[in-house]
Design a protein around this motif. Structure first.
Motif: not given
Length: 215
Positions: A27-37
């Motif tokens: 979940a945390f990795a996905r949150a970071m991915l969304d921030d980067v995108l």
């Protein structure tokens, strides 16, 4: 500008296993991915996620479960081939890692601008890794291991590409270790910082060192 965002769906952020469960790391990795995108899109980039498995995001996703170096080099080769580039001239393409939780549009703008002026512009990580770069030189390829920033600078020289370094705290901070979580809580402005706070993390100062601790 086309922007490739590598993302691992296979045991993401394993070095955070001391403080986060497997589901929490995902979940945390996905949150970071969304921030980067979000940061890439706001900076005018056109992101494509280069993932090791299927991932449900709005931008296009290319699934390639090969090692990072092989997958990124294949993506670079595909970009330059589609562009019909000569040996020394092509439309620039960026590669931005998915764990740059502090990345902002302004920081990426600096990188993108540098990549329009130089054949290869690169933002090194704090430990000497390669967190983000822009390349417009078709002969340039990556080799991710150890202090890859130094290797990439040497590779650029070997193929005759001029090289520019982009010094950015926000792009230098990739989140791999528990100590990195404090940086997200201090400087983060998006989903990743919010996720950590919702999970019970807060800043704690102990003998002059600020750390992220879970209540």
């Amino acid at each position: 500008m086309e922007v490739i965002v590598p993302f691992s769906t296979d045991r993401p952020k394993s070095r955070l296993s001391d403080v986060l469960s497997a589901d929490e790391r995902a979940a945390f990795a996905r949150a970071m991915l969304d921030d980067v995108l979000d940061a890439v899109a706001t900076a005018g980039g056109e992101p494509t996620v280069l993932a090791t498995g299927a991932v449900d995001v709005d931008p296009p996703v290319t699934v390639d479960d090969r090692p990072l170096t092989t997958a990124v080099n294949a993506a670079l080769g595909g970009h330059f081939e589609a562009d019909g580039a000569s040996d020394a001239a092509a439309d620039p393409v960026a590669v931005v890692m998915a764990d740059l939780a502090l990345a902002t549009p302004a920081a990426l703008d600096r990188l993108f601008d540098a990549g329009r002026d130089a054949d290869v512009a690169m933002a090194p990580g704090r430990g000497g890794g390669t967190n983000a770069f822009v390349a417009s030189y078709p002969a340039f390829r990556v080799d991710y291991h150890g202090a890859s920033y130094l290797d990439h600078r040497e590779i650029a020289a070997e193929v005759g590409a001029d090289f520019a370094a982009v010094d950015s705290h926000r792009l230098a901070t990739d989140v791999d270790e528990p100590a990195d979580l404090a940086e997200v809580l201090i400087h983060g402005e998006g989903r990743a910082a919010e996720w950590l706070r919702d999970a019970g993390f807060a800043l704690d100062a102990d003998e002059g060192r600020v750390a992220a601790v879970r209540g």
